[in-house]
Write a protein that holds these residues in place. Structure first.
Motif, PDB file in Angstrom:
ATOM      1  N   PRO A   7      13.741  -2.253  -9.533  1.00 53.84           N
ATOM      2  CA  PRO A   7      13.703  -3.658  -9.925  1.00 53.84           C
ATOM      3  C   PRO A   7      15.097  -4.182 -10.260  1.00 53.84           C
ATOM      4  N   ARG A   8      15.295  -5.439  -9.963  1.00 51.01           N
ATOM      5  CA  ARG A   8      16.510  -6.103 -10.407  1.00 51.01           C
ATOM      6  C   ARG A   8      16.414  -6.349 -11.909  1.00 51.01           C
ATOM      7  N   ARG A   9      17.553  -6.344 -12.570  1.00 51.22           N
ATOM      8  CA  ARG A   9      17.560  -6.409 -14.029  1.00 51.22           C
ATOM      9  C   ARG A   9      18.129  -7.746 -14.512  1.00 51.22           C
ATOM     10  N   LEU A  10      17.353  -8.414 -15.352  1.00 51.46           N
ATOM     11  CA  LEU A  10      17.719  -9.718 -15.909  1.00 51.46           C
ATOM     12  C   LEU A  10      17.877  -9.586 -17.419  1.00 51.46           C
ATOM     13  N   LEU A  11      19.003 -10.058 -17.920  1.00 50.55           N
ATOM     14  CA  LEU A  11      19.229 -10.140 -19.366  1.00 50.55           C
ATOM     15  C   LEU A  11      19.270 -11.610 -19.762  1.00 50.55           C
ATOM     16  N   VAL A  12      18.349 -12.006 -20.635  1.00 52.89           N
ATOM     17  CA  VAL A  12      18.300 -13.374 -21.159  1.00 52.89           C
ATOM     18  C   VAL A  12      18.821 -13.357 -22.587  1.00 52.89           C
ATOM     19  N   GLU A  57      31.089 -11.005 -28.454  1.00 51.09           N
ATOM     20  CA  GLU A  57      31.680 -10.175 -27.403  1.00 51.09           C
ATOM     21  C   GLU A  57      31.234  -8.724 -27.540  1.00 51.09           C
ATOM     22  N   SER A  58      31.311  -8.172 -28.727  1.00 54.74           N
ATOM     23  CA  SER A  58      30.969  -6.758 -28.903  1.00 54.74           C
ATOM     24  C   SER A  58      29.483  -6.521 -28.662  1.00 54.74           C
ATOM     25  N   HIS A  59      28.631  -7.433 -29.135  1.00 49.49           N
ATOM     26  CA  HIS A  59      27.200  -7.279 -28.929  1.00 49.49           C
ATOM     27  C   HIS A  59      26.848  -7.373 -27.443  1.00 49.49           C
ATOM     28  N   LEU A  60      27.441  -8.344 -26.762  1.00 55.51           N
ATOM     29  CA  LEU A  60      27.140  -8.506 -25.340  1.00 55.51           C
ATOM     30  C   LEU A  60      27.677  -7.333 -24.530  1.00 55.51           C
ATOM     31  N   ASP A  61      28.907  -6.948 -24.785  1.00 52.77           N
ATOM     32  CA  ASP A  61      29.512  -5.852 -24.017  1.00 52.77           C
ATOM     33  C   ASP A  61      28.707  -4.566 -24.159  1.00 52.77           C
ATOM     34  N   ARG A  62      28.186  -4.330 -25.343  1.00 55.28           N
ATOM     35  CA  ARG A  62      27.374  -3.125 -25.559  1.00 55.28           C
ATOM     36  C   ARG A  62      26.092  -3.187 -24.724  1.00 55.28           C
ATOM     37  N   ALA A  63      25.447  -4.350 -24.705  1.00 50.66           N
ATOM     38  CA  ALA A  63      24.211  -4.498 -23.934  1.00 50.66           C
ATOM     39  C   ALA A  63      24.475  -4.366 -22.440  1.00 50.66           C
ATOM     40  N   LEU A  64      25.574  -4.932 -21.962  1.00 53.00           N
ATOM     41  CA  LEU A  64      25.899  -4.834 -20.539  1.00 53.00           C
ATOM     42  C   LEU A  64      26.202  -3.399 -20.128  1.00 53.00           C
ATOM     43  N   HIS A  70      21.738  -7.117 -13.373  1.00 46.59           N
ATOM     44  CA  HIS A  70      22.250  -7.812 -12.195  1.00 46.59           C
ATOM     45  C   HIS A  70      22.609  -9.263 -12.535  1.00 46.59           C
ATOM     46  N   TRP A  71      21.816  -9.846 -13.438  1.00 46.04           N
ATOM     47  CA  TRP A  71      21.997 -11.266 -13.759  1.00 46.04           C
ATOM     48  C   TRP A  71      21.910 -11.470 -15.257  1.00 46.04           C
ATOM     49  N   LEU A  72      22.902 -12.135 -15.802  1.00 45.61           N
ATOM     50  CA  LEU A  72      22.893 -12.576 -17.189  1.00 45.61           C
ATOM     51  C   LEU A  72      22.599 -14.069 -17.200  1.00 45.61           C
ATOM     52  N   LEU A  73      21.476 -14.444 -17.785  1.00 45.95           N
ATOM     53  CA  LEU A  73      21.117 -15.846 -17.944  1.00 45.95           C
ATOM     54  C   LEU A  73      21.224 -16.166 -19.427  1.00 45.95           C
ATOM     55  N   ALA A  74      22.356 -16.752 -19.793  1.00 49.07           N
ATOM     56  CA  ALA A  74      22.651 -17.036 -21.193  1.00 49.07           C
ATOM     57  C   ALA A  74      22.193 -18.446 -21.537  1.00 49.07           C
ATOM     58  N   THR A  75      21.706 -18.628 -22.762  1.00 50.37           N
ATOM     59  CA  THR A  75      21.258 -19.943 -23.205  1.00 50.37           C
ATOM     60  C   THR A  75      21.837 -20.266 -24.578  1.00 50.37           C
ATOM     61  N   GLY A 161      32.250 -10.039 -15.703  1.00 52.46           N
ATOM     62  CA  GLY A 161      31.313  -9.867 -14.607  1.00 52.46           C
ATOM     63  C   GLY A 161      31.996  -9.623 -13.279  1.00 52.46           C
ATOM     64  N   ARG A 162      33.229 -10.119 -13.142  1.00 49.97           N
ATOM     65  CA  ARG A 162      33.992  -9.863 -11.917  1.00 49.97           C
ATOM     66  C   ARG A 162      34.238  -8.372 -11.727  1.00 49.97           C
ATOM     67  N   GLN A 163      34.394  -7.664 -12.824  1.00 48.92           N
ATOM     68  CA  GLN A 163      34.676  -6.239 -12.757  1.00 48.92           C
ATOM     69  C   GLN A 163      33.399  -5.395 -12.759  1.00 48.92           C
ATOM     70  N   GLN A 164      32.285  -5.985 -13.178  1.00 44.62           N
ATOM     71  CA  GLN A 164      31.049  -5.217 -13.346  1.00 44.62           C
ATOM     72  C   GLN A 164      29.971  -5.611 -12.342  1.00 44.62           C
ATOM     73  N   SER A 165      30.299  -6.431 -11.349  1.00 46.39           N
ATOM     74  CA  SER A 165      29.310  -6.895 -10.368  1.00 46.39           C
ATOM     75  C   SER A 165      28.124  -7.543 -11.067  1.00 46.39           C
ATOM     76  N   LEU A 166      28.421  -8.476 -11.947  1.00 47.32           N
ATOM     77  CA  LEU A 166      27.404  -9.160 -12.744  1.00 47.32           C
ATOM     78  C   LEU A 166      27.402 -10.641 -12.408  1.00 47.32           C
ATOM     79  N   ALA A 167      26.233 -11.189 -12.096  1.00 46.68           N
ATOM     80  CA  ALA A 167      26.082 -12.630 -11.921  1.00 46.68           C
ATOM     81  C   ALA A 167      25.801 -13.262 -13.284  1.00 46.68           C
TER      82      ALA A 167
END
Length: 218
Positions: A7-12, A57-64, A70-75, A161-167
């Motif tokens: 499955p593709r992975r989505l982080l909201v 930054e630290s919280h997000l980087d740890r989760a990534l 594959h996709w980070l949809l931030a709100t 995301g440029r370095q991690q292949s993240l949309a």
């Protein structure tokens, strides 16, 4: 034996409260998304980030690093918005009169030294806008994500995301969806909006997302 594709992975993500905003709707949206079944072909995780330039930054980087979505949809929430705003770009600039939740005040500061002033959203905002409208939510294009923590997150994620292949895409929510409510959303509105986010993911062609190796995490 036939092997199904991973499955593709989505982080909201949503944000915690900050000065002037209590019960941040983006946090509630992320929490509602976590209770819904993932769309077919997707695995979904959610995360509420602290409204802090440093800590987000630290919280997000740890989760990534742990899950490699594959996709980070931030709100986030835009207090003056009257409908969903789909951001087209992030700016390499912190400059807000408002302190973050820890009291940090940033004015005239570059987020990533030597990086471009602007980075575009990974997936065309128009695709997201059209899908929101199909789900009966008013949505419009925004060319400025501001210069507060929302924009900081958006730029930070796009750059890494440029370095991690993240949309990466960012959506600003209005403080309310109904004109008869002074602030906030009903549970039904949160659920419908969370369902719309997942429906957008389900509608995306695989070609729009980066190819990543399988994650070892669930």
């Amino acid at each position: 034996m036939t092997h199904l594709p991973a499955p593709r992975r989505l982080l909201v993500t949503g944000f915690s409260d900050f000065p002037g905003v209590q019960d941040n709707p983006s946090a509630w949206l992320a929490q509602h998304a976590a209770t819904l079944p993932a769309p077919q072909g997707w695995a979904v995780r959610t995360l509420v980030l602290p409204t802090s330039y440093r800590d987000l930054e630290s919280h997000l980087d740890r989760a990534l690093a742990e899950w490699r979505p594959h996709w980070l949809l931030a709100t986030g929430v835009a207090p003056r918005a009257r409908q969903v705003q789909v951001e087209s770009q992030a700016r390499n600039y912190d400059d807000c009169h408002l302190r973050d939740a820890t009291g940090d005040l940033r004015q005239g500061q570059i987020i990533v030294p030597t990086a471009p002033e602007y980075l575009p959203a990974s997936i065309s905002p128009q695709i997201l806008i059209e899908q929101f409208r199909r789900q009966r939510f008013a949505a419009q294009l925004s060319e400025s994500a501001g210069t507060y923590c929302c924009n900081h997150l958006f730029y930070h994620a796009l750059w890494h995301g440029r370095q991690q292949s993240l949309a990466v895409n960012f959506i600003h929510l209005p403080p309310r969806l109904s004109q008869d409510r002074p602030y906030g959303y009903t549970d039904a509105q949160f659920r419908a909006l969370a369902q719309a986010l997942l429906a957008i993911a389900a509608s995306l062609p695989a070609a729009l997302l980066p190819a990543l190796p399988m994650s070892t995490g669930a």
